[in-house]
Design an enzyme around this catalytic site. Structure first.
Site, PDB file in Angstrom:
ATOM      1  N   ASP A 272       0.237  -0.528  -4.944  1.00 25.16           N
ATOM      2  CA  ASP A 272      -1.416   0.177  -5.450  1.00 25.16           C
ATOM      3  C   ASP A 272      -1.056   1.351  -6.234  1.00 25.16           C
ATOM      4  O   ASP A 272      -1.987   1.163  -7.209  1.00 25.16           O
ATOM      5  CB  ASP A 272      -2.631   0.352  -4.691  1.00 25.16           C
ATOM      6  CG  ASP A 272      -2.524   0.475  -3.328  1.00 25.16           C
ATOM      7  OD1 ASP A 272      -1.524   1.529  -3.541  1.00 25.16           O
ATOM      8  OD2 ASP A 272      -3.019   0.397  -2.316  1.00 25.16           O
ATOM      9  N   HIS A 273      -0.211   2.025  -6.174  1.00 23.94           N
ATOM     10  CA  HIS A 273      -0.719   3.722  -6.772  1.00 23.94           C
ATOM     11  C   HIS A 273       0.772   4.178  -6.351  1.00 23.94           C
ATOM     12  O   HIS A 273       1.998   3.464  -4.955  1.00 23.94           O
ATOM     13  CB  HIS A 273      -1.568   4.088  -6.749  1.00 23.94           C
ATOM     14  CG  HIS A 273      -2.343   4.758  -4.971  1.00 23.94           C
ATOM     15  ND1 HIS A 273      -1.384   4.941  -3.672  1.00 23.94           N
ATOM     16  CD2 HIS A 273      -3.681   3.783  -4.491  1.00 23.94           C
ATOM     17  CE1 HIS A 273      -2.552   4.672  -3.291  1.00 23.94           C
ATOM     18  NE2 HIS A 273      -3.044   3.905  -3.535  1.00 23.94           N
TER      19      HIS A 273
ATOM     20  N   HIS B 217      -9.850  -3.322  -0.845  1.00 20.40           N
ATOM     21  CA  HIS B 217      -9.819  -2.622  -0.185  1.00 20.40           C
ATOM     22  C   HIS B 217     -11.156  -2.684   1.070  1.00 20.40           C
ATOM     23  O   HIS B 217     -10.970  -2.282   2.702  1.00 20.40           O
ATOM     24  CB  HIS B 217     -10.167  -0.904  -0.440  1.00 20.40           C
ATOM     25  CG  HIS B 217     -10.955   0.005   0.701  1.00 20.40           C
ATOM     26  ND1 HIS B 217      -9.686   0.799   0.874  1.00 20.40           N
ATOM     27  CD2 HIS B 217     -11.971   0.517   1.637  1.00 20.40           C
ATOM     28  CE1 HIS B 217     -10.103   1.698   2.023  1.00 20.40           C
ATOM     29  NE2 HIS B 217     -10.955   1.110   2.548  1.00 20.40           N
TER      30      HIS B 217
ATOM     31  N   ASP C 280       0.642  -0.854   0.271  1.00 25.69           N
ATOM     32  CA  ASP C 280      -0.376   0.013  -0.167  1.00 25.69           C
ATOM     33  C   ASP C 280       1.063   1.044  -0.100  1.00 25.69           C
ATOM     34  O   ASP C 280       1.585   1.700   0.776  1.00 25.69           O
ATOM     35  CB  ASP C 280      -0.793  -0.074   1.057  1.00 25.69           C
ATOM     36  CG  ASP C 280      -2.207   0.554   0.630  1.00 25.69           C
ATOM     37  OD1 ASP C 280      -2.250   1.355  -0.008  1.00 25.69           O
ATOM     38  OD2 ASP C 280      -2.547   0.359   1.517  1.00 25.69           O
ATOM     39  N   ASP C 281       0.627   1.869  -0.921  1.00 29.78           N
ATOM     40  CA  ASP C 281       1.236   3.493  -1.126  1.00 29.78           C
ATOM     41  C   ASP C 281       2.486   3.807  -1.332  1.00 29.78           C
ATOM     42  O   ASP C 281       3.420   4.517  -1.096  1.00 29.78           O
ATOM     43  CB  ASP C 281       1.087   4.162   0.464  1.00 29.78           C
ATOM     44  CG  ASP C 281       0.136   4.880   0.180  1.00 29.78           C
ATOM     45  OD1 ASP C 281      -1.185   4.790  -0.724  1.00 29.78           O
ATOM     46  OD2 ASP C 281      -0.403   5.485   1.659  1.00 29.78           O
TER      47      ASP C 281
ATOM     48  N   CYS D   7      -6.688   2.941  -3.510  1.00 32.25           N
ATOM     49  CA  CYS D   7      -6.080   2.455  -3.253  1.00 32.25           C
ATOM     50  C   CYS D   7      -7.874   1.472  -3.670  1.00 32.25           C
ATOM     51  O   CYS D   7      -8.012   0.558  -4.393  1.00 32.25           O
ATOM     52  CB  CYS D   7      -6.097   2.109  -1.637  1.00 32.25           C
ATOM     53  SG  CYS D   7      -7.254   2.913  -0.673  1.00 32.25           S
TER      54      CYS D   7
END
Length: 468
Positions: free
Chosen positions: A314-315, A133, A40-41, A79
């Site tokens: 995810d990004h 999520h 994540d992130d 997300c």
């Protein structure tokens, strides 16, 4: 009595039919396993992308056995929507895959997800940590779903109490505790347990590891904070918001401001900004250690030669870039992502500059395990790149809310459009001369023809269903 037995038999037959996937086929011999690691992130601010200040030896080792995608882009930098898009292989539209609360079951129920396709074709599917999520999204695709409570973002009782009594809790925490006290440490132990169990099975597996950090709050054992000197941390070179950039490109990073002790408006104080960057680095080193434990167990169990390992964030994430924090924009810092894939016998540390979109992950994994891709999948397989061939794709499309970005060669072209697809703001950056995206070319007369060309191409590539 006979009538009663017939009724019972009919009920049992009907139940069996309803629980059997309609597309299930026989498991092919020697189908590879898949270890699917979502982070994540995670920014591509890692050694194998040219950075040299974050300590992540396990990710570096994995990259040395993988194909590294230097230009991988998420299709939407938030997300929930990003994960639904990845798992379905379908593009976001104006009305599909919108925000963090997106659920695949609601937005695109007719799609066959990647885990569902694998389950229908004989794979054991286990969701660990944050994959979707929502825990209950696409639940029929999984044989098992496990997730540690978010309260285990914090190790200290006083921090946990603050979390219970506020919207988000503290933005940082360093605690002298064992790795397993935090939820990503618990996650690693769960995945290791699964590997041991799956080793005894004759069934191929799709095992996921959905890592929570380095998402806020930046909480990690003290030893990972100690890897970095706060005094040596600098704000990013692009810590500026040029007047030529449309105001729509910026936001007030409300996600961060929901945490305690963060100012409700204005730029962050420099000391606080550096503390956050320090915490982000510590979290990356912490999750690197947890991923390393899992990779070590994969090797110890002699499963690595039969297992594809793919790792993705995810990004992207802004750490003060453009004076922004968090994601939710279409600058490259929020769109460009780490993506590496280890395919036994085929990868050994190669890298590619081919532009890759996250919707390409689904068809690539399907091809690697010999499965046909459903018609709802819009991505393009990158298996030819793994096999050493040149890619004939030099573009990607990403969006967030009204902003839609065409990434074409070195150009990043963004339009903010209304429901009819009419643009009301634009920005264009040329990464050959402006990698920090500080000089918007879209309104300059000499770029008028290029903007018109890119606007047409954006509409050709954003998907047939984009405006529906």
């Amino acid at each position: 009595m006979l009538k009663h037995l017939i009724i019972v038999a009919i009920v049992l037959i009907t139940s069996c039919r309803s629980s059997t996937p309609s597309l299930k086929t026989e498991t092919k011999p020697n189908q590879p396993n898949i270890l699917f690691i979502a982070v994540d992130d995670l920014r591509p601010e890692l050694n194998f992308y040219g950075a040299n200040h974050i300590q992540s030896p396990n990710l570096d080792m994995l990259a040395g056995e993988s194909l590294i995608f230097n230009r991988a882009y998420c299709n939407i930098p938030v997300c929930g929507a990003s994960r639904a898009s990845i798992m379905s292989g379908a593009r976001p539209t104006r009305n599909r895959f919108i925000d963090a609360q997106t659920k695949l079951d609601i937005d695109y129920p007719e799609a066959t997800s990647l885990p569902m396709l694998l389950k229908q074709n004989g794979y054991k599917t286990i969701s660990n940590g944050k994959i979707y999520h929502h825990n209950d999204d696409d639940s029929e695709a999984w044989d098992e779903i496990w997730k540690a409570p978010a309260i285990w973002d914090y190790a200290l009782p006083e921090s946990q109490e603050i979390r219970r009594n506020t919207h988000r809790g503290l933005p940082v925490e360093s605690a002298d505790v064992h790795d397993s006290i935090y939820r990503d440490g618990k996650l690693a132990l769960k995945v290791i347990k699964d590997l041991k169990k799956l080793k005894e099975s004759n069934q191929p597996f799709f095992l996921t590891m959905g890592v929570a950090k380095p998402h806020l709050p930046f909480t990690a054992p003290q030893k990972y904070w100690d890897l970095y000197e706060r005094d040596g941390i600098e704000l990013p070179e692009g810590y500026v918001q040029p007047k030529t950039t449309p105001k729509q490109a910026f936001h007030s990073y409300g996600e961060l401001r929901n945490y305690e002790n963060i100012p409700k408006k204005g730029d962050l104080p420099e000391d606080l900004a550096k503390e956050l960057i320090h915490g982000y680095y510590a979290c990356v080193s912490y999750i690197d250690a947890q991923i390393g434990l899992v990779l070590d167990e994969l090797k110890r169990l002699e499963l690595e030669d039969d297992t594809i390992v793919i790792l993705w964030g995810d990004h992207g994430w802004n750490l003060g870039d453009h004076k922004l924090w968090c994601k939710h924009v279409t600058f490259e810092t929020a769109l460009r992502t780490p993506l590496i894939i280890k395919v036994p016998g085929k990868t050994n540390g190669q890298s590619t500059d081919a532009i890759t979109e996250y919707i390409d992950i689904y068809p690539s994994l399907a091809e690697l395990v010999g499965l046909e891709v459903p018609e709802t999948v819009e991505g393009k397989s990158f298996v030819p790149i793994i096999e050493g061939k040149d890619s004939d794709k030099n573009w990607a499309v990403s969006k967030f809310k009204d902003a839609v970005t065409l990434i074409k060669d070195d150009l990043f072209y963004t339009e903010w459009t209304d429901d009819e697809g009419v643009a009301y703001a634009r920005m264009l950056f040329d990464h050959k001369t402006d990698p920090l995206e500080l000089n918007n070319l879209a309104e300059k007369p000499e770029y008028k023809e290029k903007v018109e060309q890119l606007a047409l191409e954006l509409r050709e590539k954003w998907g047939n269903d984009f405006l529906k």
